[in-house]
Design a protein around this motif. Structure first.
Motif, mmCIF file in Angstrom:
data_model
loop_
_atom_site.group_PDB
_atom_site.id
_atom_site.type_symbol
_atom_site.label_atom_id
_atom_site.label_comp_id
_atom_site.label_asym_id
_atom_site.label_seq_id
_atom_site.Cartn_x
_atom_site.Cartn_y
_atom_site.Cartn_z
ATOM 1 N N HIS A 118 0.829 -1.203 0.000
ATOM 2 C CA HIS A 118 0.000 0.000 0.000
ATOM 3 C C HIS A 118 0.867 1.258 0.000
ATOM 4 C CE1 HIS A 118 -2.652 3.073 2.056
ATOM 5 N NE2 HIS A 118 -3.344 2.746 0.987
ATOM 6 N N ALA A 119 1.953 1.235 0.780
ATOM 7 C CA ALA A 119 2.855 2.390 0.816
ATOM 8 C C ALA A 119 3.478 2.639 -0.552
ATOM 9 C CB ALA A 119 3.937 2.165 1.866
ATOM 10 N N LEU A 120 3.862 1.581 -1.250
ATOM 11 C CA LEU A 120 4.402 1.735 -2.609
ATOM 12 C C LEU A 120 3.348 2.309 -3.551
ATOM 13 C CD1 LEU A 120 6.411 -1.605 -2.952
ATOM 14 C CD2 LEU A 120 7.387 0.704 -2.901
ATOM 15 N N HIS A 121 2.126 1.813 -3.408
ATOM 16 C CA HIS A 121 1.040 2.318 -4.246
ATOM 17 C C HIS A 121 0.815 3.806 -3.995
ATOM 18 C CE1 HIS A 121 -2.721 2.425 -6.439
ATOM 19 N NE2 HIS A 121 -3.334 2.918 -5.380
ATOM 20 N N GLU A 122 0.895 4.209 -2.736
ATOM 21 C CA GLU A 122 0.724 5.622 -2.391
ATOM 22 C C GLU A 122 1.825 6.485 -3.007
ATOM 23 O OE1 GLU A 122 -1.819 7.087 0.345
ATOM 24 O OE2 GLU A 122 -2.592 5.699 -1.167
ATOM 25 N N GLN A 123 2.979 5.873 -3.273
ATOM 26 C CA GLN A 123 4.079 6.608 -3.891
ATOM 27 C C GLN A 123 4.079 6.512 -5.415
ATOM 28 O OE1 GLN A 123 7.058 5.390 -0.358
ATOM 29 N NE2 GLN A 123 8.095 6.570 -1.946
ATOM 30 N N GLY A 124 3.015 5.928 -5.971
ATOM 31 C CA GLY A 124 2.847 5.984 -7.410
ATOM 32 C C GLY A 124 3.118 4.708 -8.179
ATOM 33 N N LEU A 125 3.505 3.619 -7.504
ATOM 34 C CA LEU A 125 3.759 2.362 -8.198
ATOM 35 C C LEU A 125 2.463 1.561 -8.305
ATOM 36 C CD1 LEU A 125 5.938 0.455 -9.411
ATOM 37 C CD2 LEU A 125 6.156 -0.563 -7.130
ATOM 38 N N ALA A 126 2.237 0.957 -9.461
ATOM 39 C CA ALA A 126 1.082 0.071 -9.629
ATOM 40 C C ALA A 126 1.370 -1.249 -8.916
ATOM 41 C CB ALA A 126 0.813 -0.171 -11.107
ATOM 42 N N VAL A 127 0.615 -1.524 -7.865
ATOM 43 C CA VAL A 127 0.861 -2.701 -7.031
ATOM 44 C C VAL A 127 -0.431 -3.498 -6.871
ATOM 45 C CG1 VAL A 127 1.677 -3.557 -4.796
ATOM 46 C CG2 VAL A 127 2.614 -1.436 -5.729
ATOM 47 N N VAL A 128 -0.304 -4.815 -6.949
ATOM 48 C CA VAL A 128 -1.404 -5.723 -6.620
ATOM 49 C C VAL A 128 -0.888 -6.706 -5.581
ATOM 50 C CG1 VAL A 128 -2.929 -7.552 -7.454
ATOM 51 C CG2 VAL A 128 -2.546 -5.516 -8.853
ATOM 52 N N GLY A 129 -1.632 -6.877 -4.494
ATOM 53 C CA GLY A 129 -1.250 -7.819 -3.452
ATOM 54 C C GLY A 129 -1.978 -9.138 -3.591
ATOM 55 N N LEU A 130 -1.323 -10.221 -3.148
ATOM 56 C CA LEU A 130 -1.954 -11.544 -3.069
ATOM 57 C C LEU A 130 -2.002 -11.955 -1.610
ATOM 58 C CD1 LEU A 130 -1.462 -11.690 -6.162
ATOM 59 C CD2 LEU A 130 -0.822 -14.078 -5.845
ATOM 60 N N ALA A 131 -3.181 -12.332 -1.138
ATOM 61 C CA ALA A 131 -3.379 -12.664 0.275
ATOM 62 C C ALA A 131 -2.719 -13.987 0.614
ATOM 63 C CB ALA A 131 -4.875 -12.725 0.591
ATOM 64 N N SER A 132 -1.631 -13.926 1.383
ATOM 65 C CA SER A 132 -0.879 -15.137 1.722
ATOM 66 C C SER A 132 -0.318 -15.031 3.129
ATOM 67 C CB SER A 132 0.267 -15.339 0.719
ATOM 68 O OG SER A 132 1.059 -16.454 1.081
ATOM 69 N N HIS A 293 -5.186 -1.521 -9.866
ATOM 70 C CA HIS A 293 -4.096 -1.774 -8.919
ATOM 71 C C HIS A 293 -4.391 -1.066 -7.600
ATOM 72 C CE1 HIS A 293 -2.754 2.149 -10.470
ATOM 73 N NE2 HIS A 293 -2.808 1.617 -11.688
ATOM 74 N N GLY A 294 -3.487 -1.209 -6.648
ATOM 75 C CA GLY A 294 -3.779 -0.718 -5.306
ATOM 76 C C GLY A 294 -4.795 -1.585 -4.600
ATOM 77 N N VAL A 295 -4.837 -2.869 -4.975
ATOM 78 C CA VAL A 295 -5.838 -3.786 -4.428
ATOM 79 C C VAL A 295 -5.173 -5.082 -3.943
ATOM 80 C CG1 VAL A 295 -7.703 -2.911 -5.879
ATOM 81 C CG2 VAL A 295 -6.286 -4.819 -6.703
ATOM 82 N N LEU A 296 -5.901 -5.779 -3.085
ATOM 83 C CA LEU A 296 -5.516 -7.123 -2.637
ATOM 84 C C LEU A 296 -6.408 -8.138 -3.320
ATOM 85 C CD1 LEU A 296 -3.863 -8.834 -0.423
ATOM 86 C CD2 LEU A 296 -6.035 -8.838 0.812
ATOM 87 N N VAL A 297 -5.811 -9.182 -3.852
ATOM 88 C CA VAL A 297 -6.565 -10.278 -4.466
ATOM 89 C C VAL A 297 -6.754 -11.374 -3.422
ATOM 90 C CG1 VAL A 297 -6.598 -12.008 -6.292
ATOM 91 C CG2 VAL A 297 -5.619 -9.756 -6.743
ATOM 92 N N GLY A 298 -8.008 -11.753 -3.203
ATOM 93 C CA GLY A 298 -8.314 -12.781 -2.209
ATOM 94 C C GLY A 298 -9.513 -13.600 -2.627
ATOM 95 N N LEU A 299 -9.935 -14.492 -1.744
ATOM 96 C CA LEU A 299 -11.045 -15.410 -2.026
ATOM 97 C C LEU A 299 -12.211 -15.090 -1.099
ATOM 98 C CD1 LEU A 299 -11.598 -18.005 -3.808
ATOM 99 C CD2 LEU A 299 -11.139 -19.319 -1.736
ATOM 100 N N ARG A 300 -13.379 -14.836 -1.684
ATOM 101 C CA ARG A 300 -14.624 -14.656 -0.943
ATOM 102 C C ARG A 300 -15.612 -15.702 -1.427
ATOM 103 N NH1 ARG A 300 -13.978 -11.652 3.628
ATOM 104 N NH2 ARG A 300 -13.410 -9.472 3.215
ATOM 105 N N GLY A 301 -16.024 -16.594 -0.511
ATOM 106 C CA GLY A 301 -16.825 -17.718 -0.963
ATOM 107 C C GLY A 301 -15.974 -18.547 -1.904
#
Length: 332
Positions: A118-132, A293-301
């Motif tokens: 999230h901090a990187l995204h706030e500084q302008g980098l396109a970031v996607v997180g994976l929930a692990s 981007h700026g999001v976390l990828v996770g599983l719902r249901g």
């Protein structure tokens, strides 16, 4: 910044979790299928900010990620990086990527890792997180990558301990991982029929634990199992010492303490975690392909979804009360 990435990097950060390698594989091959260049960052954020001559960021091909899907841990390696809290240090990592033409980053990890994302995204980098995370305490995903494997490793160990505990009429007090979240302890305790489960979220004191062990003895059981999360008010050793000193006559079983520790991180990923890693990794590339981007990828249901990193950082997913109640009911 471009809406669509042309070259991406992937890193694993924080505690390792089985299934990370499948996620690395899925990210890499899905990105290559888009015609993008892919770079792997060694040693997490520490590798991201390292001097270029150290070679911590390297180009990945499809063959580089071949044969890793069944391996535990992470082939990219991981490390803690306290310096990453500094915005100027993060800027160095962004510059390292930019020098390679990389304009997006996939971060595979838990709470601390996603705070960095999230901090990187706030500084302008396109970031996607994976929930692990094996703790399964991350908002934005019903179950996180690695939690299923860790639970299965712990359940297998407890099943084996029950055999010897029954042979010697013992109470086994087993400590599992979980600093502030009792998910692993709860699922392992429920799956193994533990007499007591001691969680950070629910203060089960020595007196109540002693009563439950005594009840098992009175019912004619030859053993008792107590599962303790490492972050509970009393860890396994402290709990056993109190039971021995203050409740010996009530407990009656001989007691043994087993701390499973990092063995829970090292299991061969289960089918569930392999499939989850594949789905999350591929979805991360879908996000970047459409400019999300700026999001976390996770599983719902059973659906792979995204949650803004701003809604994830600094939060801990609450423990499911229905599982707590079920464990209490079935321990009677």
């Amino acid at each position: 910044m471009q809406d669509q990435a042309k070259a991406i990097a992937v890193l694993t950060s924080g505690g390792d979790a089985s299934g990370m390698n499948m996620a690395i594989r899925a990210v890499t091959r899905s990105a290559l299928a888009q015609g993008w260049a892919v770079y792997g960052v060694s040693e997490g954020y520490a590798g991201l900010i390292a001097a270029p001559e150290e070679g911590k960021i390297r180009r990945l091909t499809a063959r580089d990620v071949g044969g890793i899907l069944g391996l535990g841990g992470t082939v990219l390696g991981s490390a803690r990086c306290k310096d990453f809290h500094d915005a100027s240090v993060r800027a160095r990592g962004i510059a390292n990527l930019a020098a390679l033409g990389v304009d997006a980053l996939v971060v595979i990890g838990g709470n601390g890792s996603q705070a960095g994302a999230h901090a990187l995204h706030e500084q302008g980098l396109a970031v996607v997180g994976l929930a692990s995370t094996i703790d399964n305490d991350l908002e934005g995903s019903d179950i996180t990558l690695g939690a299923d494997t860790a639970a299965n490793v712990a359940v297998d160990a407890v099943d084996k301990l029950r055999v010897t505990s029954s042979s010697h009429r013992r109470a086994s007090i087993v400590e599992v991982m979980g600093r502030s979240c009792g998910y692993l302890a709860l699922t392992v305790g429920l799956a193994t029929g533990a007499e007591a489960i001691v969680l950070p979220e629910q203060d089960l004191g020595p007196d109540e634990v002693a009563q439950r062990i005594a009840s098992a003895y009175d019912r004619g059981k030859h053993h008792a199992i107590v599962i303790v999360a490492e972050g509970a008010r009393y860890n396994a050793a402290a709990l056993a010492e109190i039971l021995e000193r203050e409740h010996r006559e009530r407990v009656r079983f001989d007691m043994r303490v087993t701390v499973l520790g990092h063995i829970q991180r090292g299991g061969t990923p289960t089918v569930f975690d392999r499939l989850l890693g594949a789905r999350l990794g591929a979805h991360a590339i879908d996000c970047l392909e459409r400019g999300e981007h700026g999001v976390l990828v996770g599983l719902r249901g059973n659906e792979v979804v995204t949650t803004p990193l701003a809604d994830v950082v600094g939060k801990q997913k609450p423990l499911g009360l229905e599982l707590v109640e079920l464990a209490q009911t079935l321990a009677q």
